[in-house]
Every structure is written in structure tokens, then in C-alpha cells.
Design an enzyme around this catalytic site. Structure first.
Site, short mmCIF file in Angstrom:
data_model
loop_
_atom_site.label_atom_id
_atom_site.label_comp_id
_atom_site.label_asym_id
_atom_site.label_seq_id
_atom_site.Cartn_x
_atom_site.Cartn_y
_atom_site.Cartn_z
N THR A 147 -30.67 29.45 -32.12
CA THR A 147 -30.85 28.82 -30.81
C THR A 147 -32.28 28.29 -30.61
OG1 THR A 147 -31.23 30.99 -29.84
CG2 THR A 147 -29.00 30.10 -29.68
N HIS A 148 -33.27 28.94 -31.21
CA HIS A 148 -34.65 28.47 -31.12
C HIS A 148 -35.23 28.51 -32.54
CE1 HIS A 148 -33.77 30.26 -27.25
NE2 HIS A 148 -34.79 29.65 -26.70
N ASN A 149 -36.01 27.48 -32.88
CA ASN A 149 -36.64 27.48 -34.20
C ASN A 149 -37.95 26.70 -34.07
OD1 ASN A 149 -37.21 27.59 -36.90
ND2 ASN A 149 -35.64 26.11 -37.53
N THR A 156 -34.73 32.36 -33.50
CA THR A 156 -33.83 33.38 -32.94
C THR A 156 -32.42 33.04 -33.38
OG1 THR A 156 -33.67 32.08 -30.92
CG2 THR A 156 -35.24 33.90 -30.91
#
Lengths: 152, 160
Positions: free
Chosen positions: A95-97, A109
């Protein structure tokens, strides 16, 4: 990007807090901001097309829907960072990088259904060319999760 | 796991809610029609999800860089376990902190508390972090400033 007007800032501040769960949510917001529904809708469409809004919608608690999350930090060979970042992105649970400054230069994440799926994905990423080290950081307690940016 | 308590209709509602929220007069009606239920039923179930805390929030997320928050730092803090609650409490009070999580450590990696700090400039962000360090008395920490966003998205649940 242009400077936002006072009305636009108050609208965005309000909208970050909540959208009323009501048949006419934008009319309710308009009442709060002393304007009318049409103005709110037109303004939101404008701000959305100008790129200020990443998303309007619903944010679920992933734990409560039966998913588990983990933060992982990677130390990646700088020349390989783009390839590794794209590989990490290829998993739908990412979802987050973010590429970050420092020894650990890629942080992401990942949401998974269970431990087995999670460790399988993390092992595949760890084996990726250019990855020197991985930290697996599992949340044990969430004290705060509140992504709101107050515009002044 | 609560997932087994979710009915097929619950999952349909979650799927339609995680798409774009229509910007129009009756957005919930538009979404309810997509899955063939009444607007009343749809609103009632959303309110239940909120009560059960399955929904954290309905609202907007800004593209914070465009909105002027250009300095974004992930801070990893090494906090003595007995001080973790009070330390987290101080950090959470600061409105520049969006996330504050206690996490497991790793070999040669003793950092156990993680915060995201957002500010308009690098200088302002550094000042906030130093202030947090001073207020909490935590001397051992590392700061990782964002350099490039490769992905930032909301999870698409129940789509596999």
C-alpha cells in the site's frame, strides 16, 4: 500549484475530517460552511481535477477486515532501486512504498491475509537482485493513525 | 479474525466503497444502486461498519506534497519498553505526527517506536523532530526522509 483560497482550505480541512453518512452529504457540508450544495460539488470537482485530492472515500481498519500488516525496510544497491521498487509494487498488498534517504533506502507496507502469505512475499522480495538486507517490523501497537493536513 | 463474520453483501459494500466516491448530490444512492440495494439499507450498513470500527473514516486524503507538505520523515526511535506508553503519548499530541506505531525489533536494530512527521520544509521538520526528542528524552533515533514515492494507495480488499 496555485495558492488555495480561504474557502477551499476550509472545505478541504472539513472533508479530511469526515463525509457525513447522509443521503445528501455535500448539502450537509455546505450548511456547515455557509454555502450551498452546488458550490461544494463544483469546487470539489475542480480541486479533484487539479490534483489536490488523492482520494475521497472510505478508510477501513485492515485488522478488522481480517488482514495483517507489516512495515519492511530494505537496503538496496542504489543502481537497482528502481527495479526493486517496481517489483515490490507488483504485489497488490503493497500500500505504501517510499524511497528514503539513509542506509535503509526503500520502505514499504504490506497487507496480507495470513503469516504464510506474508512471509512468502517478503522472501521473494528479499531474494530480489540488489537487495542487501531486509528488516521486518511488525506493529504491536498502533498509538496514532490520523493522516490529516490542516491547511492554514 | 472478523472476516468470517462478513457476509457476501458486506463484502460487496466494502468493494463498492473502496472505489471512487462519487462527487454528486446523492453519492450513496449511486453506490447502493451498483450493488442493487436501497440507499436506506446502504446507509444503515455503513453506520454499522463505523460502529464496529471496521470503517476508520470516510473522508478525503490530500496529495500532501501538492498541498505544501514537502518534508516527510519516518523516524525510528529506540525507547525503553517501560517508557513506551508515555513516549508515544507525547509524540501523538503533536499534530505534525500522523502515525505512531510500536513495532517489533530486528537483529542489530533496536528501534521500537515509529512516527511519520510532516512539515512544509526540511528545516521545520528537523525542528519538530528535535523537539520530540527533547520532550521525550529519547536520544537514540534515526530519521529517514522521503525521497521518492513509488506507491501510495488504498488497499483493495476482497478482490483476489
Amino acid at each position: 500549484m496555485r495558492e488555495l483560497t480561504t474557502f477551499e482550505k476550509s472545505l478541504l480541512n472539513f472533508l479530511q475530517k469526515s463525509i457525513p453518512i447522509d443521503s445528501r452529504p455535500f448539502a450537509r457540508i455546505a450548511e456547515e460552511l455557509n454555502t450551498d450544495e452546488k458550490t461544494v460539488i463544483e469546487k470539489l470537482r475542480e480541486l479533484s481535477s487539479e490534483g489536490y485530492l488523492r482520494r475521497i472515500g472510505t478508510f477501513f481498519d485492515s485488522d478488522k477486515l481480517g488482514y495483517q500488516g507489516i512495515l519492511a525496510a530494505l537496503q538496496v544497491e542504489p543502481s537497482e532501486i528502481e527495479n526493486v521498487a517496481k517489483f515490490v509494487n507488483s504485489y497488490s498488498g503493497t500500500t505504501h512504498n517510499y524511497e528514503r534517504e539513509g542506509k535503509f533506502n526503500l520502505w514499504f507496507t504490506l497487507l496480507s491475509k495470513d503469516d504464510e502469505q506474508e512471509s512468502k512475499i517478503l522472501s521473494e522480495i528479499e531474494k530480489c537482485h540488489g537487495v542487501k538486507k531486509m528488516l521486518r517490523l511488525k506493529a504491536t501497537r498502533k498509538y496514532k493513525l490520523n493522516v490529516q493536513f490542516k491547511l492554514q | 479474525m472478523d472476516e468470517k463474520n462478513l457476509t457476501r453483501l458486506d463484502k460487496e459494500i466494502i468493494k463498492v466503497l473502496q472505489g471512487d466516491f462519487p462527487i454528486c448530490e446523492e453519492p450513496y444512492k449511486v453506490l447502493a444502486e451498483k450493488i442493487g440495494i436501497s440507499e436506506e439499507e446502504f446507509l444503515r450498513r455503513i453506520k454499522n461498519f463505523v460502529e464496529e470500527k471496521k470503517i476508520r473514516r470516510m473522508g478525503a486524503v490530500l496529495r500532501h506534497r501538492e498541498a505544501g507538505f514537502k518534508a516527510n520523515a519516518l523516524c525510528a526511535w529506540e525507547v525503553p519498553p517501560e517508557k513506551i506508553d508515555e513516549t508515544a503519548e507525547i509524540m501523538c499530541k503533536n499534530s505534525a505526527v500522523s502515525h505512531c506505531y510500536d513495532r517489533t525489533t530486528a537483529p542489530n536494530w533496536n528501534y521500537n517506536l515509529y512516527t511519520m512527521v510532516h512539515a512544509k520544509s526540511r528545516q521545520e521538520c528537523d525542528e519538530i523532530i528535535l523537539k520530540l526528542a527533547e520532550q521525550t528524552g529519547i536520544k537514540n533515533f534515526q530519521v529517514f526522509y522521503s525521497k521518492k514515492e513509488w506507491k501510495k494507495t488504498s488497499m483493495k480488499y476482497f478482490c483476489e
